[in-house]
Scaffold this active site. Structure first.
Site, PDB file in Angstrom:
ATOM      1  NE  ARG A 129      -2.936   0.348   3.325  1.00 39.56           N
ATOM      2  CZ  ARG A 129      -2.189   0.422   4.445  1.00 39.56           C
ATOM      3  NH1 ARG A 129      -1.214   1.755   4.766  1.00 39.56           N
ATOM      4  NH2 ARG A 129      -2.166  -0.286   5.378  1.00 39.56           N
TER       5      ARG A 129
ATOM      6  CE1 TYR B 275     -16.304  11.534 -14.863  1.00 36.28           C
ATOM      7  CE2 TYR B 275     -15.789  11.873 -12.821  1.00 36.28           C
ATOM      8  CZ  TYR B 275     -16.357  10.722 -14.172  1.00 36.28           C
ATOM      9  OH  TYR B 275     -16.831   9.442 -13.868  1.00 36.28           O
TER      10      TYR B 275
ATOM     11  CG  ASP C  55      -9.077  16.012 -14.563  1.00 31.70           C
ATOM     12  OD1 ASP C  55      -8.737  15.697 -15.259  1.00 31.70           O
ATOM     13  OD2 ASP C  55     -10.435  15.220 -13.837  1.00 31.70           O
TER      14      ASP C  55
ATOM     15  CE  LYS D 154     -12.755   8.309 -17.404  1.00 34.60           C
ATOM     16  NZ  LYS D 154     -12.924   9.817 -16.952  1.00 34.60           N
TER      17      LYS D 154
HETATM   18  C1  LIG Z   1     -13.585  10.003 -15.637  1.00 34.50           C
HETATM   19  C2  LIG Z   1     -13.057  11.367 -15.232  1.00 34.50           C
HETATM   20  C3  LIG Z   1     -12.784  11.597 -13.768  1.00 34.50           C
HETATM   21  C4  LIG Z   1     -12.297  10.308 -12.974  1.00 34.50           C
HETATM   22  O1  LIG Z   1     -11.866   9.135 -13.458  1.00 34.50           O
HETATM   23  P1  LIG Z   1     -12.141   7.472 -12.856  1.00 34.50           P
HETATM   24  O2  LIG Z   1     -11.286   7.055 -13.158  1.00 34.50           O
HETATM   25  O3  LIG Z   1     -13.429   7.477 -13.560  1.00 34.50           O
HETATM   26  O4  LIG Z   1     -12.074   7.431 -11.435  1.00 34.50           O
HETATM   27  C5  LIG Z   1     -12.400  12.871 -13.504  1.00 34.50           C
HETATM   28  N1  LIG Z   1     -11.675  13.500 -14.294  1.00 34.50           N
HETATM   29  C6  LIG Z   1     -12.681  13.173 -16.027  1.00 34.50           C
HETATM   30  C7  LIG Z   1     -12.418  14.797 -16.563  1.00 34.50           C
HETATM   31  C8  LIG Z   1     -12.599  12.161 -16.397  1.00 34.50           C
HETATM   32  O5  LIG Z   1     -13.141  11.937 -17.321  1.00 34.50           O
END
Ligand SMILES: *Cc1c(COP(=O)(O)O)cnc(C)c1O
Length: 388
Positions: free
Chosen positions: A53, A105, A177, A202
């Site tokens: 961890r 998001y 982000d 993503k």
């Molecule tokens: C998908 C997404 C998240 C969250 O990520 P997860 O891997 O699904 O927890 C946060 N910000 C953006 C812009 C996203 O597209």
């Protein structure tokens, strides 16, 4: 456009950063260290790892790789993008104030309001393309300005330099982000951001086969604090998940080139199509922040939205009728995805509010994959013909 300050260009870092052939065997690829604990040479004498961890060698390589991609010093990986966002909020204290975009998001909006308001953090959601609105929202108790760019699903582009400046006037952190743009197209640390957040699920993972998150910073103290919460909260990724993301990041640059080329071509085709009212893509001259996007990004990405000249039902028929585009939420994988925000990703927003925010009934979002562009156009044309 900006230059990377590191020794290697991103195409080289993507493949090599954080990854050395194994000293013992010469194996090129980082092994999946499926392992929880580590033998100590004497009590308290460990070789850098005590418990997985806290740290795991496969994760260490991924963290170094993602940090290098962002041109940052320190990386930390999490079990999801939400795990990384949660950790940024862990840095704050009760009574602190956060300013975020009004089109962040959905999961980010949810954790802010439904999890952390309970712990007396305060959130203001404003149009972050309007710097006066951001200035009006920040105050002495503001500790974090949260920025997404481009935003989802209308692809608004936010000025990271300007927003980081406003945050810093109030000694607040600016976190960006960077999930939609990826470091191949945009590196927020070069524009003054303190923390970059990723959903590795993503584009960095890139193959729709893993969920993960990461934070990158240039500040050692901040990284240590992030590491403290990473270990304390425990939303850490498995070694296998780290391996999958490392496999993905190697091809990030070549995948992104194709994502961008296909999205650009599709945006132009849709823009001239009689079935389409409006296309939202930062690469189009008509996009309201096209000029900013040209300065801040190296290309315009693989995400776009368009408004069908039709009803909610007709838009549903389009998204149900495609074959190359799979009807699904999420984004950033090699395969093209299509979705209807009004009934899927943004269905939780009351209709009037949703429409006022520009998320109309006929809005369709696509994650443009790396298939052949002509197959994509023909697929959409067939779906339009069936629906309209
Ligand atoms: C998908 C997404 C998240 C969250 O990520 P997860 O891997 O699904 O927890 C946060 N910000 C953006 C812009 C996203 O597209």
């Amino acid at each position: 456009m900006t230059d990377r300050s590191e020794d290697f260009r991103i195409e080289t870092d993507a493949i090599h950063a954080g990854q050395e052939p194994d000293e013992e065997t010469g194996a090129l690829m980082t092994p999946i260290h499926a392992n929880s604990t580590y033998k100590q040479d004497g009590p308290g004498e460990h070789r850098g790892y005590e418990y997985s961890r806290t740290g795991n060698p496969t994760r260490t390589d991924l963290e170094a790789n993602v940090a290098a991609l962002e041109g940052g010093e320190y990386g930390r990986a999490f079990s999801s993008g939400m795990g990384s966002i949660n950790t940024v909020l862990n840095l704050l204290e009760a009574g602190d104030h956060v300013v975020a975009g009004d089109d962040v998001y959905g999961g980010t909006h949810r954790i802010f309001t439904q999890v952390y308001e309970k712990f007396d953090l305060e959130f203001d959601f404003v149009d972050t393309t309007d710097h006066d609105a951001v200035r009006d929202a920040v105050g002495e108790s503001t500790e974090l300005v949260w920025v997404e760019t481009p935003t989802n699903p209308l692809m608004n582009v936010n000025d990271i330099d300007a927003l980081a400046d406003i945050a810093h006037e109030y000694d607040a952190l600016c976190a960006v982000d960077n999930t939609f743009a990826t470091p191949y197209l945009q590196r927020p640390l070069e524009h003054g951001a303190d923390i970059v957040s990723h959903s590795l699920t993503k584009y960095l993972g890139g193959h729709s086969d893993v969920v993960g998150g990461a934070l990158v910073t240039d500040d050692e103290e901040l990284d240590e604090e992030i590491g403290f919460y990473q270990n304390s909260v425990g939303a850490t990724p498995s070694p296998f998940d780290c391996f999958l993301v490392l496999r993905g990041t190697k091809t990030l640059p070549i995948r992104m080139d194709r994502h961008c080329d296909n999205a650009r071509e599709l945006a132009r085709w849709l823009d001239e199509h009689e079935a389409v009212d409006e296309v939202f893509y930062p690469g189009l001259d008509s996009h309201p922040q096209h000029e900013l996007a040209t300065e801040q990004m190296d290309d315009f990405g693989g995400m776009l939205s368009f408004e069908l000249d039709g009803t909610l039902e007709q838009a549903s028929t389009v998204v149900e009728g495609t074959e190359v585009f799979t009807l699904a939420e999420s984004l950033g994988g090699v395969e093209s995805l299509i979705e209807q925000p009004a009934v899927m990703t943004h269905a939780a927003i009351p209709r009037e509010e949703r429409i006022a925010a520009g998320l109309t009934d006929g809005l369709i979002r696509v994650s443009v994959g790396v298939e052949h562009i002509e197959d994509m156009k023909a697929d959409l044309q067939r779906a339009f013909d069936a629906a309209l």
